[in-house]
Design a protein around this motif. Sequence first.
Motif, PDB file in Angstrom:
ATOM      1  N   GLY A 520      68.358  69.718 106.570  1.00  0.00           N
ATOM      2  CA  GLY A 520      66.934  69.474 106.730  1.00  0.00           C
ATOM      3  C   GLY A 520      66.090  70.710 106.524  1.00  0.00           C
ATOM      4  N   THR A 521      66.653  71.760 105.936  1.00  0.00           N
ATOM      5  CA  THR A 521      65.873  72.971 105.669  1.00  0.00           C
ATOM      6  C   THR A 521      65.927  73.300 104.187  1.00  0.00           C
ATOM      7  N   LEU A 567      68.839  66.875 102.625  1.00  0.00           N
ATOM      8  CA  LEU A 567      68.403  65.692 103.394  1.00  0.00           C
ATOM      9  C   LEU A 567      69.196  64.458 102.927  1.00  0.00           C
ATOM     10  N   THR A 720      61.131  55.943 109.180  1.00  0.00           N
ATOM     11  CA  THR A 720      61.329  57.353 109.501  1.00  0.00           C
ATOM     12  C   THR A 720      61.363  58.163 108.204  1.00  0.00           C
ATOM     13  N   ASN A 721      60.559  59.204 108.136  1.00  0.00           N
ATOM     14  CA  ASN A 721      60.534  60.122 107.000  1.00  0.00           C
ATOM     15  C   ASN A 721      60.843  61.530 107.489  1.00  0.00           C
ATOM     16  N   THR A 722      61.880  62.146 106.911  1.00  0.00           N
ATOM     17  CA  THR A 722      62.216  63.548 107.178  1.00  0.00           C
ATOM     18  C   THR A 722      61.953  64.321 105.885  1.00  0.00           C
ATOM     19  N   LYS A 723      61.066  65.313 105.913  1.00  0.00           N
ATOM     20  CA  LYS A 723      60.631  65.936 104.666  1.00  0.00           C
ATOM     21  C   LYS A 723      60.279  67.407 104.888  1.00  0.00           C
ATOM     22  N   ARG A 738      62.236  64.816 100.625  1.00  0.00           N
ATOM     23  CA  ARG A 738      62.186  64.004 101.841  1.00  0.00           C
ATOM     24  C   ARG A 738      63.332  62.971 101.866  1.00  0.00           C
ATOM     25  N   ARG A 739      63.636  62.528 103.086  1.00  0.00           N
ATOM     26  CA  ARG A 739      64.605  61.453 103.333  1.00  0.00           C
ATOM     27  C   ARG A 739      63.873  60.309 104.021  1.00  0.00           C
ATOM     28  N   THR A 740      64.067  59.044 103.525  1.00  0.00           N
ATOM     29  CA  THR A 740      63.345  57.871 104.038  1.00  0.00           C
ATOM     30  C   THR A 740      64.334  56.887 104.659  1.00  0.00           C
ATOM     31  N   GLU A 741      64.032  56.416 105.855  1.00  0.00           N
ATOM     32  CA  GLU A 741      64.844  55.413 106.552  1.00  0.00           C
ATOM     33  C   GLU A 741      63.916  54.306 107.063  1.00  0.00           C
TER      34      GLU A 741
END
Length: 763
Positions: A520-521, A567, A720-723, A738-741
């Motif tokens: 995630g970095t 990600l 959920t978005n991790t970006k 980004r990662r989308t769930e």
Amino acid sequence: MNSGMTHMTINKNHLPGSARFTMRRWFLGVALTCSAIFAGAATAATALQNVTYDVQPGGRVELKLAFAGPAPQPNVFTTSNPPRIAVDLADTTNAFATRHIDIGKGSTSGISVIAAGGKTRVVVELFRESAYKTRVDGNNLYVTVNNGPTGATTTTAVVSDPTKALPSSGGTPISNIDFRRGPNGEGRVLVTLGSTTASPEMHREGDHVIVSLGGASIPSKLAQRLDVLDFATPVQSIDTKAAPGGGRMDIRTKGEVEVSAYQSGGEYVVEVAPKKAAPVNPKLVKGQDPTYSGNRVTFNFQDIPVRSALQLIADISGLNLVASDSVGGSVTLRLVNVPWDQALDVVLRAKGLDKRRSGNVIWIAPQAELASYEQSLADAREKAENSAELISDYIPISYGKAADIAKLLTQGSMQSTGGGAAGTGSRGFLSARGSVSFDDRTNTLLVNDTPDKIRDLRELIGTLDRPVQQVLIESRIVVATDTFTRALGVRWGVQASNTNPSGQVIGTTPDLSSGTGGTGTAGLVTGVHNSQVKYGQDYADYVKNGGTGAAPRPGSVELPGGYNVNLPVANPAGSLGLAILGSNYLVDLELSAAQTEGRGEVISSPRVITANQQEAVIKQGQQIGYVTYQASSSGGGAQNATVQFKDAVLELRVTPTITADSRVYLKINVKKDALAALVPSPGGGSVPQIDTREINTSVLVDNGQTVVLGGIYEITKSNTNTKVPGLGDIPGLGVLFRRTERSNNKAELLIFVTPRILSETLQ
């Protein structure tokens, strides 16, 4: 002359006319007398000599009718209001001197014997409608009366005369079943029996009239349901089917009806008529004005004697009117077109009089005189009751508890029933000198009271001591789930380097502070490295030379390395990778995706049978054990382990109440628990986490109707978005940062309940 007697020959032609006429009258009288004697001898085939009875277990009463010769076949019919069983005996005279026998056992009140026209009728007087059986045994006729329409077991007779034996279940088939409407709107069910030896029995169960056709079989063409609504009678339908020992007919009625049945030869008739409304005294209805229906009259009198006015009203009404000697005085009347019964009330109120009616006779007297008369009657009745002989009686209880009924009889005056007025008297339903006890072993009441009170108590107990109806409750609990999850992730890295003429390496490499760029970095480190960086062919030569030359210092960068953006999807269903390798750069790209769909359905169907107004509980599941630790009181860090259990069960708890209109009021609690997870305990061990689903409600349901008590519908949606901040929001290129769930979960709980009243019939 012959044997000392004179023989005379009379020639009627030589007699005068008057003499010939007298002779003809004499011969005619002798002939009529002889024919009457012979006819009487031929008509009276047998005589009823004695009537006795025997009380059997369960409150049944067996009547024995003894005859001078072979017992005749009885013609039996019943009435419901009042309840009676009439046994007609054709060609039978009555030689039994007693006209009435008091019994007072079970549902049988007494017996009356009446003879007329060469036929004898035996009437069995009942406290309530009851089933019966008849059988012929030689010179005796037996009539067995049950203790009510159900609950009594009829015995199978052993008949000595095989020609009079009752048919078995495979008896003579019924010829026809017909229905007709009477002149007054009554419905008549006509059953043509195949044999006169068949013994139909009729009793009522609520709004159903049940006819048991003993000794007869039902042909397939007659075993059907007849809808007779179009006849506009109280009869709604007729359902005929085969049953053990014969046939069974269920006649469904509507409204308040009066039912009677009779048998004539091979035809059995059941008549269902609308119940006539009893005349209501308007004065007994509080707050309502009297209604009058008499013929209208017009009176205009000045100072007419009261007796004369009453006489006029009696002539118009056609009733028998008796006035007391104390009735007198005069009254002035001017009544125009008023009913005669209203005119009578006006006269009585004007002179302080009142009336008492018995049939078509009206007694008129001053109100005080009537009150004194009725009080004297009450005092006389009370004195007669106080001086009446006390007798003991034993009343068996079949379906209830003798202790409960004894308590009800003695404490009825202190209890209120459903908000109504309490009973009267200080002794409940007993007289002032009466007493009641009970025997738990035989479940029998021991009553000591006057004969009239015991008769009333038997009728009351017969009404209370009935089988309790049962209810089958079927429940269905449906738990449906629908889950959907979709995830899309990416990871990639870019590395490049260049060596300047002085031997320094200038390039970009992932931030390896977390090992491989971190999860995630994303980051790039740009700078000049004094150390020699080995990559590509140079690094291969370094290895080939056995590691000679300048070795990389600790902490230096080795190519290829990690990812700038990391990600990915945790458990991908598929992934796509791409790598580009050049002399001075390296590009790695990996796309991963996963999608999960699930549907589940759990159906639980508990069912239970219980009596009316009795709670029933049924449960199924498991007890989950877990251990908890507590510090010991002795100190030293010791701990005490305790094993505990938690229920995770499916439970149905219900209390049904059957209403007067055959519906069911349910007080119901449904619970379905399940183990969700085991949560670690701070002191050690784990504690179960329970998913609970429960409903507690009350509902009124028709018999056999399915109702949805309630449900819980849950929808859980999450995105959920991790970006990488900033970069993840770039249109188009942002997907690389980004990662989308996305998840969508649905859960639904439905609870269905179906009550069914289980009816009992007399077979």
